[in-house]
Design a protein around this motif. Structure first.
Motif, mmCIF file in Angstrom:
data_model
loop_
_atom_site.group_PDB
_atom_site.id
_atom_site.type_symbol
_atom_site.label_atom_id
_atom_site.label_comp_id
_atom_site.label_asym_id
_atom_site.label_seq_id
_atom_site.Cartn_x
_atom_site.Cartn_y
_atom_site.Cartn_z
ATOM 1 N N ARG A 13 94.874 -6.222 67.844
ATOM 2 C CA ARG A 13 93.441 -6.916 67.825
ATOM 3 C C ARG A 13 93.275 -7.825 69.026
ATOM 4 O O ARG A 13 91.898 -7.988 69.572
ATOM 5 C CB ARG A 13 93.562 -8.416 66.170
ATOM 6 N N ASP A 14 94.202 -8.226 69.595
ATOM 7 C CA ASP A 14 93.793 -8.963 70.891
ATOM 8 C C ASP A 14 92.946 -7.870 72.210
ATOM 9 O O ASP A 14 92.112 -7.328 72.264
ATOM 10 C CB ASP A 14 95.490 -8.677 71.448
ATOM 11 N N ILE A 15 93.476 -5.955 71.645
ATOM 12 C CA ILE A 15 93.482 -5.399 72.595
ATOM 13 C C ILE A 15 91.835 -5.088 72.318
ATOM 14 O O ILE A 15 90.736 -4.484 73.001
ATOM 15 C CB ILE A 15 93.581 -4.302 72.261
ATOM 16 N N VAL A 16 91.697 -5.244 70.727
ATOM 17 C CA VAL A 16 90.345 -4.897 70.819
ATOM 18 C C VAL A 16 89.361 -5.845 70.825
ATOM 19 O O VAL A 16 87.928 -5.928 71.425
ATOM 20 C CB VAL A 16 90.339 -4.634 68.994
ATOM 21 N N ILE A 17 89.493 -7.057 70.638
ATOM 22 C CA ILE A 17 88.587 -8.078 71.085
ATOM 23 C C ILE A 17 88.558 -8.866 72.296
ATOM 24 O O ILE A 17 87.267 -8.774 73.411
ATOM 25 C CB ILE A 17 89.414 -9.134 69.827
ATOM 26 N N ARG A 18 89.958 -8.910 73.358
ATOM 27 C CA ARG A 18 90.293 -8.849 74.313
ATOM 28 C C ARG A 18 90.254 -7.965 75.264
ATOM 29 O O ARG A 18 89.645 -8.481 76.696
ATOM 30 C CB ARG A 18 91.635 -10.279 74.895
ATOM 31 N N ALA A 19 89.547 -6.854 75.116
ATOM 32 C CA ALA A 19 89.663 -5.902 76.051
ATOM 33 C C ALA A 19 87.940 -4.916 75.725
ATOM 34 O O ALA A 19 87.235 -4.711 76.171
ATOM 35 C CB ALA A 19 90.790 -5.294 76.497
#
Length: 141
Positions: A51-57
């Motif tokens: 989720r971090d990869i999708v939302i933050r990047a």
């Protein structure tokens, strides 16, 4: 039951200077949604989730091949000790609304315990159920 008896010890981690693509590849290779980020000597610095990869990047148009994990990881980590109990771990998960908890001993990552690890042990069904109900509560923002 102690976390030492429930945790996964074969944890794959990556360095903060690894690319998001490398972290995502680790997730795909071992079928997980989180990768701990460790510096030298397995010192836990943070974690990055799918989720971090999708939302933050990805959602911001960042290149996963050149963006470093350190730019998107969560560094304010909640962790537990291998000597804590399943009840203590489930309380931490509930209090912080998280499903996975890094296990740290003497500053070093030694494992990870997930909500599912608590649920598969019959005597901990109540702890896992409590943690899930608390995690699933909408936060007040």
């Amino acid at each position: 039951m102690k976390i030492r008896e429930l945790m996964t010890t074969d944890v794959q981690c990556c360095a903060p200077d690894a690319s998001l693509q490398q972290a995502a590849q680790i997730m795909a290779d071992i079928d997980v949604g989180i990768v701990p980020i460790c510096s030298a000597n397995d010192r836990l610095e943070g974690c990055v989730t799918d989720r971090d990869i999708v939302i933050r990047a990805v959602a911001k148009g960042m290149d996963v091949n050149t963006t470093r994990v350190g730019e998107c990881m969560s560094s304010a980590m909640v962790s537990c000790s291998p000597e804590q109990t399943a009840q203590e771990a489930s309380n931490l998960m509930a209090d912080h609304q998280i499903r996975r908890l890094p296990v740290v001993e003497n500053g070093r990552l030694v494992g990870i315990v997930a909500l599912g690890d608590l649920a598969v042990v019959g005597i901990h069904e109540n702890e896992a159920g409590f943690a899930l109900s608390e995690i699933s509560e909408p936060g007040i923002h």
